[in-house]
Design an enzyme around this catalytic site. Structure first.
Site, PDB file in Angstrom:
ATOM      1  N   GLU A   1      -5.119  -3.686  -3.470  1.00 16.05           N
ATOM      2  CA  GLU A   1      -5.152  -2.387  -3.800  1.00 16.05           C
ATOM      3  C   GLU A   1      -5.719  -2.072  -5.065  1.00 16.05           C
ATOM      4  OE1 GLU A   1      -3.391   0.426  -2.474  1.00 16.05           O
ATOM      5  OE2 GLU A   1      -3.840  -0.753  -0.732  1.00 16.05           O
TER       6      GLU A   1
ATOM      7  N   CYS B   1       0.830  -1.179   0.124  1.00 16.90           N
ATOM      8  CA  CYS B   1      -0.118   0.060   0.202  1.00 16.90           C
ATOM      9  C   CYS B   1       1.082   1.153  -0.011  1.00 16.90           C
ATOM     10  CB  CYS B   1      -0.955  -0.036   1.141  1.00 16.90           C
ATOM     11  SG  CYS B   1      -1.794   1.540   1.475  1.00 16.90           S
TER      12      CYS B   1
END
Length: 220
Positions: free
Chosen positions: A207, A134
């Site tokens: 993601e 991330c």
């Protein structure tokens, strides 16, 4: 090849898909519908609440004081991200009450639950791998936006988002995470390295799903 290079290599196809996603492209060229961005910001703020807990687990499971302090110090960077959110919330009329009553989307809940599971079941290396997908992807995305469209950072609305994640200070925090992951995995076994690949790939997929969730404004 160090651990981070290995993880980035195995996930390259997923990361390339970030740049092609219409949500990301919309931020880059300033055309993203603000309703979509509003939905994304609210979900991202809820995500950060759980993300912070993963860092707390990392501090508790760290095998050295330096790594424990790294996890603890990174929480300040999360506060900086939330400050950027706050500026946008004011512009988009998102009240504290609305944010408190907004539920995490199913994709958001699944992602954060997975990261917390990694945190509870794994050690410092596993937690670093989960976090990095991330943290570092946002830096890479923002810098590529500027490379492809130098005006992205000066956009009157989306520019603040781009500048934050392309900033030297944000990159410096990521550099510490990368160095820590490489250091604690120097002697990792092949089985351990495969476990880290699996975690990094899963979080990278999450993601991508997060960008799609925001694009679709998908709640379930």
């Amino acid at each position: 090849m160090n651990t981070t290079e290995d993880l980035l290599a195995v996930s390259a196809g997923i990361w390339d898909a970030y740049f092609r996603h219409p949500f990301v492209r919309g931020i880059q060229d300033g055309t993203l519908d603000k309703a979509r961005f509003r939905f994304y910001l609210m979900q991202d703020d809820l995500y950060l609440e759980e993300y912070a807990k993963v860092f707390a687990l990392g501090a508790a499971k760290a095998e050295s004081l330096s790594t424990a302090l790294l996890f603890s110090e990174y929480l300040a960077a999360i506060n900086r991200e939330r400050a950027v959110h706050g500026g946008y919330f004011e512009q988009l009329s998102v009240s504290e009450g609305e944010l408190k009553t907004t539920a995490r989307s199913l994709d958001n809940l699944s992602y954060t639950s997975y990261m917390l599971r990694v945190g509870y079941e794994g050690g410092e290396a596993e937690i670093l791998a989960a976090i990095l997908s991330c943290a570092y992807s946002y830096e890479v995305i923002a810098k590529r936006m500027l490379a492809e469209n130098p005006k992205a950072g000066s956009d009157p609305f989306y520019g603040a988002w781009v500048r934050e994640y392309a900033s030297e200070s944000y990159a410096a925090e990521n550099a510490k995470l990368i160095a820590a992951l490489n250091a604690v995995t120097e002697a990792a076994t092949p089985a351990k390295r495969q476990r880290l690949r699996d975690i990094f790939l899963n979080c990278s997929r999450y993601e991508l799903k997060f960008w799609e969730m925001a694009w679709q404004q998908k709640k379930d």
